[in-house]
Design a protein around this motif. Structure first.
Motif, PDB file in Angstrom:
ATOM      1  N   ILE A 189      16.827  52.803  37.450  1.00  0.00           N
ATOM      2  CA  ILE A 189      16.156  51.666  36.821  1.00  0.00           C
ATOM      3  C   ILE A 189      15.120  52.236  35.858  1.00  0.00           C
ATOM      4  O   ILE A 189      14.266  53.018  36.268  1.00  0.00           O
ATOM      5  N   GLU A 190      15.211  51.841  34.606  1.00  0.00           N
ATOM      6  CA  GLU A 190      14.266  52.336  33.602  1.00  0.00           C
ATOM      7  C   GLU A 190      13.253  51.256  33.273  1.00  0.00           C
ATOM      8  O   GLU A 190      13.612  50.169  32.811  1.00  0.00           O
ATOM      9  N   ILE A 191      11.978  51.531  33.521  1.00  0.00           N
ATOM     10  CA  ILE A 191      10.914  50.596  33.159  1.00  0.00           C
ATOM     11  C   ILE A 191      10.672  50.703  31.656  1.00  0.00           C
ATOM     12  O   ILE A 191      10.349  51.777  31.151  1.00  0.00           O
ATOM     13  N   PRO A 192      10.829  49.618  30.903  1.00  0.00           N
ATOM     14  CA  PRO A 192      10.650  49.690  29.449  1.00  0.00           C
ATOM     15  C   PRO A 192       9.205  50.008  29.060  1.00  0.00           C
ATOM     16  O   PRO A 192       8.268  49.800  29.842  1.00  0.00           O
ATOM     17  N   ARG A 193       9.040  50.465  27.876  1.00  0.00           N
ATOM     18  CA  ARG A 193       7.710  50.774  27.363  1.00  0.00           C
ATOM     19  C   ARG A 193       6.831  49.524  27.398  1.00  0.00           C
ATOM     20  O   ARG A 193       7.256  48.441  27.016  1.00  0.00           O
ATOM     21  N   GLY A 194       5.627  49.694  27.869  1.00  0.00           N
ATOM     22  CA  GLY A 194       4.677  48.591  27.892  1.00  0.00           C
ATOM     23  C   GLY A 194       4.769  47.685  29.097  1.00  0.00           C
ATOM     24  O   GLY A 194       3.983  46.744  29.218  1.00  0.00           O
ATOM     25  N   CYS A 195       5.699  47.951  30.009  1.00  0.00           N
ATOM     26  CA  CYS A 195       5.860  47.095  31.187  1.00  0.00           C
ATOM     27  C   CYS A 195       4.962  47.564  32.326  1.00  0.00           C
ATOM     28  O   CYS A 195       4.891  48.764  32.608  1.00  0.00           O
ATOM     29  N   GLU A 196       4.311  46.638  32.986  1.00  0.00           N
ATOM     30  CA  GLU A 196       3.408  46.962  34.086  1.00  0.00           C
ATOM     31  C   GLU A 196       3.665  46.123  35.331  1.00  0.00           C
ATOM     32  O   GLU A 196       2.995  46.297  36.344  1.00  0.00           O
ATOM     33  N   LYS A 197       4.628  45.181  35.268  1.00  0.00           N
ATOM     34  CA  LYS A 197       4.868  44.293  36.403  1.00  0.00           C
ATOM     35  C   LYS A 197       6.363  44.193  36.693  1.00  0.00           C
ATOM     36  O   LYS A 197       6.938  43.111  36.791  1.00  0.00           O
ATOM     37  N   THR A 198       6.989  45.359  36.846  1.00  0.00           N
ATOM     38  CA  THR A 198       8.424  45.403  37.099  1.00  0.00           C
ATOM     39  C   THR A 198       8.705  45.178  38.575  1.00  0.00           C
ATOM     40  O   THR A 198       8.118  45.822  39.443  1.00  0.00           O
ATOM     41  N   ASP A 199       9.616  44.256  38.867  1.00  0.00           N
ATOM     42  CA  ASP A 199       9.835  43.739  40.221  1.00  0.00           C
ATOM     43  C   ASP A 199      11.309  43.879  40.602  1.00  0.00           C
ATOM     44  O   ASP A 199      12.160  44.211  39.769  1.00  0.00           O
ATOM     45  N   TRP A 200      11.601  43.576  41.841  1.00  0.00           N
ATOM     46  CA  TRP A 200      12.935  43.709  42.411  1.00  0.00           C
ATOM     47  C   TRP A 200      13.396  42.359  42.971  1.00  0.00           C
ATOM     48  O   TRP A 200      12.590  41.519  43.338  1.00  0.00           O
ATOM     49  N   GLU A 201      14.716  42.175  43.088  1.00  0.00           N
ATOM     50  CA  GLU A 201      15.272  40.980  43.713  1.00  0.00           C
ATOM     51  C   GLU A 201      16.691  41.284  44.179  1.00  0.00           C
ATOM     52  O   GLU A 201      17.596  41.417  43.352  1.00  0.00           O
ATOM     53  N   VAL A 202      16.927  41.371  45.478  1.00  0.00           N
ATOM     54  CA  VAL A 202      18.287  41.513  45.983  1.00  0.00           C
ATOM     55  C   VAL A 202      18.970  40.145  45.903  1.00  0.00           C
ATOM     56  O   VAL A 202      18.391  39.124  46.285  1.00  0.00           O
ATOM     57  N   GLU A 203      20.195  40.127  45.368  1.00  0.00           N
ATOM     58  CA  GLU A 203      20.883  38.856  45.171  1.00  0.00           C
ATOM     59  C   GLU A 203      22.380  38.979  45.465  1.00  0.00           C
ATOM     60  O   GLU A 203      22.984  40.034  45.256  1.00  0.00           O
ATOM     61  N   LEU A 204      22.946  37.864  45.902  1.00  0.00           N
ATOM     62  CA  LEU A 204      24.393  37.741  46.068  1.00  0.00           C
ATOM     63  C   LEU A 204      25.015  37.438  44.720  1.00  0.00           C
ATOM     64  O   LEU A 204      24.656  36.450  44.065  1.00  0.00           O
ATOM     65  N   GLY A 205      25.953  38.281  44.303  1.00  0.00           N
ATOM     66  CA  GLY A 205      26.675  38.054  43.060  1.00  0.00           C
ATOM     67  C   GLY A 205      28.015  37.407  43.328  1.00  0.00           C
ATOM     68  O   GLY A 205      28.724  37.769  44.269  1.00  0.00           O
TER      69      GLY A 205
END
Length: 280
Positions: free
Chosen positions: A112-128
């Protein structure tokens, strides 16, 4: 069947797991796990193959997203009652629909690459949910016949861009690498009933999400029916159906990915993902 795609990014080839969990090469029969291969007729042809006769894949190949050539990556927001409660949101009266760009799609174990300028990157497990039979104006009672299978998705989200930058949610949801899909597509006949599957997510060994699909507000059949009122669904389209509680935004105080962490997540019967978090 458990269908997967293996190989370098952009060069993945189709494969299947045998009864011992070994990877077998399907490229002699189909060119990809995509499009018409996912229709009822396409899956019937795959199921007729003697898996034990297929070439074994040696080593530990990279896993790509378990579906290729995805046309639409549709997502549903606030679809778990307990997740809505942790964010302080009201229960939606209709499904909240947004999109991830297809350029966000990555393999289940890719970084997972955090884009430049991002400070609030979060996760979410989901059913696809992967569409197998296309359609428009699909009746709810017929909706599950349109499903090719199910998979694990991590709906990675940059909350500042999603919530604080104006406009729709899409700009915080569709960044490159924000859509790991897989490890495999479990066909609907093998997955069975998906209304009460355990699902979880850990960051550096700490379990943040520990929920179940049973707290979904809108079930899979209704989501397919609902989305098909606004657009046509085609084989290989993916619907990511929402997340249970335990996201970083819901922690007190909030916890976000900074880079260097390891994220592990999974859904009962559908496999697990592991991602390393890096900064762009």
């Amino acid at each position: 069947m458990k269908l997967l795609r293996i190989g370098p990014k952009g060069q993945e080839k189709p494969a299947i797991l045998d009864e011992e969990g070994r990877i077998r090469d399907l490229s002699g029969h189909v060119d990809d796990i995509a499009g018409d291969v996912l229709t009822p007729e396409g899956l019937a042809k795959l199921s007729a193959i003697d898996v034990s006769s297929l070439p074994l894949v040696e080593g530990d190949p990279r896993l790509g997203a378990c579906v290729g050539r995805i046309g639409k990556f549709i997502c549903i927001g606030l679809n778990y009652a307990d997740h809505a409660a942790e964010t302080g949101a009201e229960i939606p009266s209709e499904p909240i629909v947004f999109n991830k760009w297809t350029s966000a799609i990555s393999g289940p174990n890719d970084d997972i690459e955090i884009p430049r300028g991002c400070e609030k990157t979060d996760w979410e497990v989901e059913l696809g949910v992967v569409i197998g039979k296309g359609g428009r104006y699909i009746e709810e009672e017929d909706a599950l016949s349109h499903v090719a299978g199910y998979c694990v998705i991590n709906d990675v989200s940059e909350r500042a861009w999603q919530i604080e930058r104006g406009g729709s949610w899409d700009k915080g949801k569709g960044c490159d690498t924000f859509g790991p899909i897989g490890p495999w597509l479990v066909t609907a006949d093998e997955a069975g009933e998906v209304g009460d599957l355990a699902m979880w997510l850990e960051v550096d060994g700490h379990r943040y999400q520990d929920g179940s699909t049973k707290t979904m507000i809108f079930a899979v059949a209704h989501l397919i029916h609902y989305c098909s009122q606004f657009l046509s669904l085609q084989p290989g389209d993916v619907i990511s159906t929402g997340t249970p509680p335990g996201v970083g935004l819901g922690q007190r105080p909030p916890v976000y990915l900074k880079g260097g962490e390891t994220v592990r997540l999974g859904i009962e019967g559908l496999g697990e993902q592991t991602q390393r978090v890096v900064r762009g």
